[in-house]
Each structure stands twice: as C-alpha cells, then as structure tokens.
Design a protein around this motif. Structure first.
Motif, PDB file in Angstrom:
ATOM      1  N   PRO A  48      41.840  33.453  41.305  1.00  0.00           N
ATOM      2  CA  PRO A  48      40.710  34.104  41.969  1.00  0.00           C
ATOM      3  C   PRO A  48      39.416  33.829  41.227  1.00  0.00           C
ATOM      4  CG  PRO A  48      41.960  35.702  40.693  1.00  0.00           C
ATOM      5  CD  PRO A  48      42.747  34.416  40.677  1.00  0.00           C
ATOM      6  N   ARG A  71      46.093  38.016  42.260  1.00  0.00           N
ATOM      7  CA  ARG A  71      45.724  37.448  43.564  1.00  0.00           C
ATOM      8  C   ARG A  71      44.227  37.496  43.834  1.00  0.00           C
ATOM      9  NH1 ARG A  71      50.096  34.505  45.057  1.00  0.00           N
ATOM     10  NH2 ARG A  71      51.950  35.766  45.500  1.00  0.00           N
ATOM     11  N   SER A  72      43.564  38.561  43.368  1.00  0.00           N
ATOM     12  CA  SER A  72      42.150  38.716  43.689  1.00  0.00           C
ATOM     13  C   SER A  72      41.468  39.601  42.659  1.00  0.00           C
ATOM     14  CB  SER A  72      41.974  39.327  45.085  1.00  0.00           C
ATOM     15  OG  SER A  72      42.540  40.634  45.143  1.00  0.00           O
ATOM     16  N   GLU A  98      37.767  41.986  42.543  1.00  0.00           N
ATOM     17  CA  GLU A  98      36.579  42.456  43.245  1.00  0.00           C
ATOM     18  C   GLU A  98      35.741  43.319  42.305  1.00  0.00           C
ATOM     19  OE1 GLU A  98      35.367  45.312  47.065  1.00  0.00           O
ATOM     20  OE2 GLU A  98      37.469  44.872  46.615  1.00  0.00           O
ATOM     21  N   ARG A 119      47.733  47.009  43.711  1.00  0.00           N
ATOM     22  CA  ARG A 119      46.422  46.792  43.116  1.00  0.00           C
ATOM     23  C   ARG A 119      46.281  47.679  41.884  1.00  0.00           C
ATOM     24  NH1 ARG A 119      42.906  47.757  48.462  1.00  0.00           N
ATOM     25  NH2 ARG A 119      44.709  49.054  48.942  1.00  0.00           N
TER      26      ARG A 119
END
Length: 331
Positions: free
Chosen positions: A5, A32-33, A35, A56
C-alpha cells in the motif's frame, strides 16, 4: 505477490510496518491498506487494512510536536503537558483493568530501532466518534449514550490518590493542583500575548483575575483519576452504542474540577448529563479560565503559523479570546 500500500506521509516504511504486522498477527498476515486519519500535533493516526480475517487496526505514531505549548519545560510540564508512548501502555492497561473501556493495545515499540518514532498498534473500533453519532441519531439515542458515558466517567473518577500524579507512579511534589496549573497558564498567557493583541491588552487584568481565583481555593488531600482532555472527538461509539475513551496518554490523578470544567466547555448543553453536586465552584471557575487561556494561546500561535487548518484555528482563537475577556470582566 501483493502490492504494497502507499505509505505517503507515514514515518514507518512499508517493509518495517509489514514486519511489525507479521510479528503481531503471524507470518501469513499481510498489510492491505493504510489510511491517514488525522494530522495530529504529536501523534499521527492511521487505519490499517489487514488480510488477517479481513480485519483492521489503528497505527499510532508519536512524532515530535511542532508548537511551543508542547515543548515548554517546567516543573508542571511532566504532569500537565502532552505525553507520549511511555504512558500509553501503562494507562491503557490500567483503564481496561478497572472497567474503563478503551481500545485494546496489540503492540507498542518505543525502542526507535524500526524508525525514529515510537509507534503502537491498537484495536480498531467500528463506528464513529461522539459528534458524528449525535448527528446521525435522535435525542433518545443520544441521551442513552450520554448516560453510558457518564457511568464510564464515574467509574474512572472513583479511582483516587492522596497526591496528584501519573499512573507510572510518579507523583508531584506540589500537592496543590491549582499551583501546577498556574505555572503552565502563565506560560500560555505569555505565548498568547505574542500573537493576540486583545489578550496582550488585557494581560494585567487576566493575571489579577487568575491570582484572585487561586487565592480563595482551599487545600485538599484527595485527587481523582481524570482523562485530562476528554472532548467529543475522544469518545468512539461502536455500532452497539458502546463508548470507548481514546487518546489516554494524559490520564492522571488530579483535581476533578479540571476535568469537569473542560467537559462543560467541550460538550456545551449536553454537559448536564455529566454534572455532579460535589464539585468546588472556585476550582471550576479557575480551570474554566485556565482552559480558555490555554486554548487561546494554542490557536493564536497556530493562526500565526501554517501548521494546521487556519479556519478551524481562527474559530478556536476567536471564541476563546472572547471567553477569556468575559471571565475576567465578570460577564
């Protein structure tokens, strides 16, 4: 191979962060990500998406503060000033053990071997913060949530100590909280006068009012555990309407009125759900003034600089400058 990511603005590089994730949840867990959730002054917060059960978590990274109020060094600063990761684990474990809901701490690294900052992985609470909840829900749901928050506050505030101090065992040699606050407030006032002409003009009057409020306070020998900066943005609400206190680095034993004067200022009319009849009105008046001076200084410096949202800072500066003048003029 899964693409990494984007990590723009994050102090941890992808390789290091992925290693931390695997060390915490096992070798099969992948990042995965990422933010960016905010641009805090001393702590940055990110939401991580993980391959582990489609889960998460939250990443906190403690960076060096970029404004003067977090950099002052006084006898009171270790107790009243912003705290870093050194107290995060201690406070988190203590609060959870005593029935005060706060997200679970999964991992914390203060060694600075992975990066130049301390960081932690904590539980992600699905839902929203208090302000967002009240916008979405009706008055009945809001009142029910306020009652749960009040119960949580009373659980925390029921924990007491004979001296002001932190949960790591450090206690203040000065047992008068108002004197500790006075020291920091005078520094805040000095800073405000550098950037705010209205405050500078009223400086003598503000100092006279501050001293008069301190002079009428009687000593006490019992201090309550407080959050220290609890506002609507520091309360997360789950889909089942359970409340969680976050940003708990500043938890300490202190005057209860320090907390309640802040709650009254931050929650406005909704504060009535938290009010109690055993608060000292003289301390409430003092801490109402000192909070407003501190917020005025912080916002005035921010408006003069370029480190945060100028429109937001201008609003904070204007409203708190007005409040300080009202308080010293007895309005």
């Amino acid at each position: 191979m899964t693409a990494r990511p984007r990590m723009d603005g994050c102090a941890l590089d992808p390789e290091h962060l992925e290693r931390v994730v695997r060390d915490t949840w096992g070798p099969r867990c992948q990042l995965r990500s990422l933010e960016d959730l905010n641009d805090g002054f001393a702590k940055k917060t990110y939401r991580l998406g993980l391959s582990h059960s489609d889960s998460r978590c939250i990443l906190h990274v403690w960076e060096e503060p970029d404004h003067q109020l977090t950099c002052v060094e006084t006898d009171a600063d270790w107790l009243l000033g912003p705290s870093g990761s050194d107290l995060f684990a201690v406070n988190n474990e203590f609060l959870r053990r005593h029935g005060v809901a706060t997200p679970e701490l999964y991992a914390l690294d203060g060694s600075r071997t992975v990066c130049d900052y301390d960081f932690a992985l904590v539980e992600f609470i699905e839902g929203c913060n208090f302000t967002e909840f009240t916008r979405r829900c009706d008055d009945r749901a809001t009142q029910a949530l306020l009652a749960r928050i009040d119960a949580q506050l009373r659980t925390m505030h029921a924990l007491r100590a004979p001296q002001p101090g932190r949960l790591d065992g450090r206690r203040s040699e000065e047992s008068r909280c108002e004197r500790l606050v006075e020291e920091n407030t005078r520094l805040s006032l000095d800073l405000a006068c550098e950037f705010n002409e209205t405050i500078k003009t009223h400086r003598t009057q503000i100092l006279d009012t501050l001293q008069s409020l301190i002079d009428i306070i009687e000593p006490r020998s019992t201090f309550h555990l407080i959050h220290g900066e609890l506002g609507p943005e520091h309360i997360l609400v789950s889909p089942s309407s359970e409340s969680y206190f976050i940003d708990c680095e500043g938890v300490r034993y202190f005057d209860l009125e320090y907390e309640h004067s802040l709650l009254r200022a931050r929650f406005g009319p909704l504060y009535s759900a938290f009010s109690r009849d055993d608060l000292d009105p003289h301390r409430m008046n003092l801490y109402t003034l000192t909070h407003s001076i501190g917020w005025t200084a912080f916002a005035s410096e921010a408006v003069a600089g370029d480190s945060i949202n100028r429109e937001w800072a201008t609003g904070v500066m204007t409203s708190n400058t007005r409040r300080v003048i009202e308080l010293v003029e007895g309005r």
